[in-house]
Design an enzyme around this catalytic site. Structure first.
Site, PDB file in Angstrom:
ATOM      1  N   GLY A 158     -59.115 -40.960  37.914  1.00  0.00           N
ATOM      2  CA  GLY A 158     -58.061 -40.624  37.178  1.00  0.00           C
ATOM      3  C   GLY A 158     -57.484 -41.848  36.368  1.00  0.00           C
ATOM      4  CB  SER A 191     -53.468 -41.515  38.221  1.00  0.00           C
ATOM      5  OG  SER A 191     -54.784 -42.013  38.886  1.00  0.00           O
ATOM      6  CE  LYS A 207     -57.791 -44.935  39.576  1.00  0.00           C
ATOM      7  NZ  LYS A 207     -56.525 -45.220  38.738  1.00  0.00           N
ATOM      8  CB  SER A 208     -55.584 -46.937  45.340  1.00  0.00           C
ATOM      9  OG  SER A 208     -56.387 -47.539  44.254  1.00  0.00           O
ATOM     10  CB  ALA A 249     -60.659 -55.840  47.286  1.00  0.00           C
ATOM     11  CG  HIS A 263     -53.679 -51.698  45.289  1.00  0.00           C
ATOM     12  ND1 HIS A 263     -54.701 -50.566  45.552  1.00  0.00           N
ATOM     13  CD2 HIS A 263     -53.032 -51.760  44.275  1.00  0.00           C
ATOM     14  CE1 HIS A 263     -54.384 -49.968  44.350  1.00  0.00           C
ATOM     15  NE2 HIS A 263     -53.615 -50.699  43.398  1.00  0.00           N
ATOM     16  NE  ARG A 289     -51.456 -47.932  48.387  1.00  0.00           N
ATOM     17  CZ  ARG A 289     -51.795 -47.838  47.030  1.00  0.00           C
ATOM     18  NH1 ARG A 289     -50.752 -47.834  46.150  1.00  0.00           N
ATOM     19  NH2 ARG A 289     -52.984 -48.161  46.758  1.00  0.00           N
ATOM     20  NE  ARG A 290     -56.148 -53.036  52.034  1.00  0.00           N
ATOM     21  CZ  ARG A 290     -56.106 -53.799  50.792  1.00  0.00           C
ATOM     22  NH1 ARG A 290     -56.013 -53.143  49.636  1.00  0.00           N
ATOM     23  NH2 ARG A 290     -56.270 -55.153  50.744  1.00  0.00           N
ATOM     24  CD  GLU A 338     -60.727 -61.005  48.852  1.00  0.00           C
ATOM     25  OE1 GLU A 338     -61.073 -62.284  48.246  1.00  0.00           O
ATOM     26  OE2 GLU A 338     -59.355 -60.924  49.071  1.00  0.00           O
TER      27      GLU A 338
END
Length: 174
Positions: free
Chosen positions: A8, A12, A14-15, A33, A49, A52-53, A61
């Site tokens: 995307g 958009s 996606k994640s 990541a 990000h 949100r997790r 990483e």
């Protein structure tokens, strides 16, 4: 093993979509990541990000050696989210990025493509679809757009599922 490529544009959804799919599996999740943080604005994006997790998800990483990182973190009945292939590619080909000496993008890409069919985990790969606009000015920009398109095509060929996200809504491609 299931591999799902999620494509995307920027912002958009996606994640978030990959994270929802991973949560629904109710198995251990490792978030891989690929970004390196170069400035304050990007640090804020990364923080968005992170918040949100779920805190119990693992985090690795890995801005380089993505194929080996996937193999190292693979396990049956688990989930791996790679966010994102676009930043990984950019860091591998950008002449100004902090990368290992003698890094070869084609070797990196081939290692990923060889690793994917070997994985036992559920794998969600997030990637931008960057070739839907104008041809960019500048050689490195055109190289990036071309390589991103090729990478997405190669990953889509080996993936079990491919989705395109627009305005947070998924469209099944494969």
């Amino acid at each position: 093993m299931t591999t799902h490529l999620i494509l995307g544009g920027a912002r958009s959804g996606k994640s978030a979509y990959a994270e929802r799919l991973a949560s629904a599996l109710e198995c251990p999740v490792t978030y891989i990541a690929t970004a390196q943080v170069y400035d304050d604005e990007f640090a804020k994006r990364v923080e968005h990000h992170k918040t949100r997790r779920p805190p119990y998800w693992g985090l690795v990483e890995a801005p380089f050696n993505l194929g080996q990182t996937l193999l190292d973190n693979d396990a049956p009945d688990s989930c791996l989210i790679v966010d994102c292939l676009t930043l990984w590619l950019a860091q591998c080909i950008c002449p100004d990025c902090d990368k290992p000496e003698r890094l070869d993008w084609q070797v990196e890409k081939q290692a990923l493509l060889e690793a994917l069919p070997k994985l036992q985990a559920h794998v969600f790969l997030v990637s931008n679809e960057v070739g839907m606009g104008i041809v960019p000015l500048g050689e490195i920009n055109r190289q990036f757009q071309d390589e991103q398109g090729r990478l997405n095509q190669h990953v889509a060929a080996v993936a079990n599922h491919v989705s395109f996200i627009a305005a947070g809504l998924p469209l099944t491609l494969k």
